[in-house]
Design an enzyme around this catalytic site. Structure first.
Site, mmCIF file in Angstrom:
data_model
loop_
_atom_site.group_PDB
_atom_site.id
_atom_site.type_symbol
_atom_site.label_atom_id
_atom_site.label_comp_id
_atom_site.label_asym_id
_atom_site.label_seq_id
_atom_site.Cartn_x
_atom_site.Cartn_y
_atom_site.Cartn_z
ATOM 1 C CE LYS A 13 -119.526 -40.670 31.525
ATOM 2 N NZ LYS A 13 -120.363 -39.498 31.164
ATOM 3 N NE ARG A 88 -123.454 -41.675 36.630
ATOM 4 C CZ ARG A 88 -123.498 -42.100 35.358
ATOM 5 N NH1 ARG A 88 -122.890 -43.199 34.995
ATOM 6 N NH2 ARG A 88 -124.147 -41.398 34.462
ATOM 7 N NE ARG A 127 -126.676 -39.886 24.851
ATOM 8 C CZ ARG A 127 -125.989 -39.795 25.994
ATOM 9 N NH1 ARG A 127 -124.768 -40.265 26.084
ATOM 10 N NH2 ARG A 127 -126.534 -39.230 27.052
ATOM 11 N NE ARG A 160 -129.067 -42.539 27.677
ATOM 12 C CZ ARG A 160 -127.948 -42.373 28.390
ATOM 13 N NH1 ARG A 160 -126.768 -42.668 27.855
ATOM 14 N NH2 ARG A 160 -127.998 -41.906 29.618
ATOM 15 N NE ARG A 171 -128.584 -38.401 32.259
ATOM 16 C CZ ARG A 171 -128.550 -38.447 30.920
ATOM 17 N NH1 ARG A 171 -129.597 -38.065 30.215
ATOM 18 N NH2 ARG A 171 -127.474 -38.884 30.316
HETATM 19 P P1 ADP Z 1 -121.510 -39.925 27.595
HETATM 20 O O1 ADP Z 1 -121.213 -41.395 27.452
HETATM 21 O O2 ADP Z 1 -120.424 -39.182 28.301
HETATM 22 O O3 ADP Z 1 -122.863 -39.636 28.147
HETATM 23 P P2 ADP Z 1 -121.598 -39.996 24.646
HETATM 24 O O4 ADP Z 1 -120.289 -40.609 24.273
HETATM 25 O O5 ADP Z 1 -122.815 -40.833 24.499
HETATM 26 O O6 ADP Z 1 -121.517 -39.313 26.118
HETATM 27 O O7 ADP Z 1 -121.742 -38.668 23.772
HETATM 28 C C1 ADP Z 1 -122.889 -37.811 23.879
HETATM 29 C C2 ADP Z 1 -123.207 -37.247 22.499
HETATM 30 O O8 ADP Z 1 -122.185 -36.329 22.104
HETATM 31 C C3 ADP Z 1 -123.283 -38.289 21.389
HETATM 32 O O9 ADP Z 1 -124.324 -37.912 20.523
HETATM 33 C C4 ADP Z 1 -121.921 -38.191 20.702
HETATM 34 O O10 ADP Z 1 -121.986 -38.539 19.321
HETATM 35 C C5 ADP Z 1 -121.563 -36.725 20.886
HETATM 36 N N1 ADP Z 1 -120.130 -36.490 21.085
HETATM 37 C C6 ADP Z 1 -119.274 -37.239 21.827
HETATM 38 N N2 ADP Z 1 -118.043 -36.706 21.831
HETATM 39 C C7 ADP Z 1 -118.115 -35.570 21.085
HETATM 40 C C8 ADP Z 1 -117.157 -34.560 20.708
HETATM 41 N N3 ADP Z 1 -115.885 -34.630 21.132
HETATM 42 N N4 ADP Z 1 -117.593 -33.542 19.943
HETATM 43 C C9 ADP Z 1 -118.879 -33.482 19.536
HETATM 44 N N5 ADP Z 1 -119.826 -34.383 19.847
HETATM 45 C C10 ADP Z 1 -119.456 -35.427 20.611
HETATM 46 P P1 AMP Z 2 -125.189 -43.286 31.595
HETATM 47 O O1 AMP Z 2 -125.490 -44.287 30.544
HETATM 48 O O2 AMP Z 2 -123.795 -43.423 32.131
HETATM 49 O O3 AMP Z 2 -125.504 -41.865 31.167
HETATM 50 O O4 AMP Z 2 -126.150 -43.619 32.815
HETATM 51 C C1 AMP Z 2 -127.554 -43.532 32.687
HETATM 52 C C2 AMP Z 2 -128.212 -43.640 34.053
HETATM 53 O O5 AMP Z 2 -127.922 -44.934 34.629
HETATM 54 C C3 AMP Z 2 -127.760 -42.638 35.110
HETATM 55 O O6 AMP Z 2 -128.433 -41.383 35.008
HETATM 56 C C4 AMP Z 2 -128.099 -43.383 36.400
HETATM 57 O O7 AMP Z 2 -129.486 -43.337 36.669
HETATM 58 C C5 AMP Z 2 -127.759 -44.833 36.030
HETATM 59 N N1 AMP Z 2 -126.349 -45.163 36.365
HETATM 60 C C6 AMP Z 2 -125.358 -45.485 35.482
HETATM 61 N N2 AMP Z 2 -124.205 -45.719 36.123
HETATM 62 C C7 AMP Z 2 -124.462 -45.515 37.448
HETATM 63 C C8 AMP Z 2 -123.669 -45.579 38.622
HETATM 64 N N3 AMP Z 2 -122.353 -45.882 38.585
HETATM 65 N N4 AMP Z 2 -124.266 -45.309 39.808
HETATM 66 C C9 AMP Z 2 -125.574 -45.013 39.877
HETATM 67 N N5 AMP Z 2 -126.376 -44.919 38.814
HETATM 68 C C10 AMP Z 2 -125.829 -45.174 37.604
#
Ligand code: ADP
Ligand code: AMP
Ligand code: ZN
Length: 213
Positions: A13, A88, A127, A160, A171
């Site tokens: 995302k 969420r 990541r 992270r 999660r």
């Molecule tokens: P989210 O915001 O949904 O938690 P991220 O955008 O941070 O996910 O992506 C999670 C990990 O996957 C990052 O290390 C990113 O570089 C990698 N990633 C994201 N999209 C893709 C994809 N389409 N193919 C392979 N790796 C990806």
């Molecule tokens: P994310 O960066 O989206 O992966 O979120 C990291 C963490 O932040 C999640 O596992 C939750 O603990 C908290 N968080 C982020 N967005 C929300 C939301 N909309 N509602 C509740 N918790 C959230």
């Protein structure tokens, strides 16, 4: 353009969000990023949020809703925004509907990106994020030119605290229990765009951009 990005943790995302906001020139509102910024600054909100985030649990709805509503009230959101990781829960989705109704505006699309659990775990574990600018990399799928260093500004990359196999597994389960009902919620409203998140980053982006244009 008023968009929501929906999908399990690690699906990509945030990665797509940075491309989308550049193309459509809208603010990127990531609740996870807002919490992490508060943790870094040591605010009361950050301390509260960290307790939930480290366990892989959701931060309580009332806290999240008020933060997002305050953010949506800012001038830069007047013509559009991208919500990433919010809503969420069904309660958050209803709170968002209420807030947008009061403003007399509507969402244009909910972009739902999905992939299987093994892919999510592999992506989250690999990541890496820039300490300075927040750019997201992956150790193998999307590596920086120099290991551990951001291509954009030379900042150090970090992992992270909640990107451990154990916390990511929690999660994903929290997502299945509390967030998945939103797929139907938005599908029924005719807003959902289904996107295959298993494809490479650029391909996922062109699917999204083609559908929005
Ligand atoms: P989210 O915001 O949904 O938690 P991220 O955008 O941070 O996910 O992506 C999670 C990990 O996957 C990052 O290390 C990113 O570089 C990698 N990633 C994201 N999209 C893709 C994809 N389409 N193919 C392979 N790796 C990806
Ligand atoms: P994310 O960066 O989206 O992966 O979120 C990291 C963490 O932040 C999640 O596992 C939750 O603990 C908290 N968080 C982020 N967005 C929300 C939301 N909309 N509602 C509740 N918790 C959230
Ligand atoms: Zn950087």
């Amino acid at each position: 353009m008023r968009l929501v990005l929906l999908g399990p943790p690690g699906v990509g995302k945030g990665t797509q969000a940075s491309n989308i906001v550049k193309k459509y020139n809208i603010p990127h509102i990531s609740t996870g990023d807002i919490f992490r910024a508060n943790i870094k600054e040591g605010t009361k909100l950050g301390i509260t949020a960290k307790g939930y985030m480290d366990k892989g649990l959701l931060v309580p709805d009332d806290l999240v809703v008020s933060i997002v509503n305050d953010r949506l009230a800012k001038d830069d959101c007047a013509d559009g925004f991208l919500l990433d990781g919010y809503p969420r829960t069904v309660d958050q989705a209803e709170a968002l509907d209420k807030e947008l109704n009061e403003k007399g505006i509507k969402l244009d699309k909910v972009v739902y990106i999905d992939a299987d659990k093994d892919i999510l775990i592999e992506r989250a574990i690999g990541r890496r994020i820039c300490k300075q600018c927040g750019a997201t990399y992956h150790v193998t799928n999307n590596p920086p030119k120099v290991e551990g260093v951001c291509d954009l500004d030379g900042g150090d990359l970090y992992q992270r605290d909640d990107d451990t196999v154990e916390t990511v597994t929690t999660r994903i389960q929290v997502y299945l229990d509390q967030t998945q009902p939103l797929i139907d919620y938005y599908r029924k409203k005719g807003l959902l765009l289904d996107v295959d998140g298993t494809k490479p980053i650029e391909e996922v982006f062109s699917i999204i951009a083609n559908s929005i244009d």
